[in-house]
Write an enzyme that holds these catalytic residues in place. Structure first.
Site, short mmCIF file in Angstrom:
data_model
loop_
_atom_site.label_atom_id
_atom_site.label_comp_id
_atom_site.label_asym_id
_atom_site.label_seq_id
_atom_site.Cartn_x
_atom_site.Cartn_y
_atom_site.Cartn_z
N GLU A 1 -6.37 -8.04 -15.51
CA GLU A 1 -6.75 -9.45 -15.38
C GLU A 1 -8.13 -9.64 -14.78
O GLU A 1 -8.74 -10.71 -14.92
CB GLU A 1 -5.71 -10.18 -14.53
N GLU B 1 8.46 8.95 -11.50
CA GLU B 1 7.96 8.74 -10.14
C GLU B 1 8.10 9.97 -9.26
O GLU B 1 7.50 10.05 -8.19
CB GLU B 1 8.65 7.54 -9.48
#
Length: 276
Positions: A70, A99
């Site tokens: 963004e 992870e």
């Protein structure tokens, strides 16, 4: 700390979820000096055209990816890069076991060309995620600046920011309050870093990229407001400036051509307020 949500009404649950153990103002007050240090480090890298990596897994990784994507259309800057455990596929679904990898984060950073002058920001609600911590430790060992954003952590990096969430409403679901506070923090850090790097003028997005009709109109509106001209004239300025807002404004106010405006902006590190 269990709670009987099963026998609560919807209204009772809404009231329960509105109450938070910690709010964003608390996070700022508890970490202000560390947040300021992080913004300075980010601003320095934006101005020097180095890279800033946001790395994490699950919700933390997705928030970093969202933030980095963004920043470019809003501020016209690609300093921020998001890295998530499991790669881009993990943006839309869980990549099991990703992870726990001690090498994937390091490999992804290397693939993106991590250098000694870059900054690595790890996001891990628990402060213990192997993917994130291994990447941070590897960067730290290479004398690359590091930051960890977590709830509570005993790790010691160059910058350590602790959100302070102890219990989520749904125990262990860090996409909730931890995720909300992380998003607010990332918004604050990236936005102020861009302000301090000359990507805004006053509170105008003068470095916005005109990637669609909405952003083209916004660009023309910004030029019109700052130069105090009508939309038609501002549109002409925009076109003559190769669709660059700051260039258009400098060309008009200083009555110079594009090349001279470009040189003037370069000499002032892109800070419009230093010129007009």
């Amino acid at each position: 700390m269990s709670k009987d949500y099963d026998n609560s009404s919807i209204n009772e649950l809404i009231d329960e979820f509105v109450i938070q153990e910690i709010n964003f103002k608390d996070v700022i007050n508890n970490n202000k000096s560390e947040i300021e240090k992080l913004i300075i480090e980010c601003s320095n890298r934006i101005q020097n055209k180095n890279k800033i990596f946001l790395i994490g897994s699950g919700t933390s990784g997705r928030l970093g990816m969202i933030e980095s994507s963004e920043v470019y259309p809003t501020f016209g800057d690609n300093s921020f890069t998001g890295i998530i455990a499991g790669g881009i596929d993990a943006m839309t679904h869980s990549v099991e076991g990703s992870e726990d990898s001690l090498t994937d984060g390091i490999n992804q950073l290397n693939t993106h060309g991590l250098r000694s002058d870059d900054l690595v920001i790890g996001i891990s609600a628990s402060g213990t995620t192997p993917f994130t911590i291994a990447a941070l430790n590897n960067s730290k060992n290479k004398k690359i600046k590091t930051c960890l954003i977590s709830n509570q952590s005993q790790n010691n990096y160059d910058i350590n920011i602790q959100l302070g969430v102890i219990y989520e409403k749904i125990l262990g679901s860090t996409r909730m309050l931890s995720g909300t506070l992380t998003k607010q923090l990332l918004n604050l850090v990236t936005t102020i870093s861009m302000i301090k790097s000359g990507k805004t003028y006053k509170n105008y997005m003068v470095n916005v990229k005109p990637l669609n009709k909405k952003l083209i109109k916004r660009s023309i509106d910004i030029i019109s407001k700052i130069t105090v001209t009508d939309t038609k004239f501002a549109t002409t300025l925009f076109e003559k400036s190769n669709y660059k807002i700051k260039h258009a404004i400098v060309m008009h106010i200083k009555n110079i051509d594009y090349k001279d405006a470009d040189q003037l902006l370069e000499a002032n590190q892109g800070f419009l307020y230093k010129i007009i």
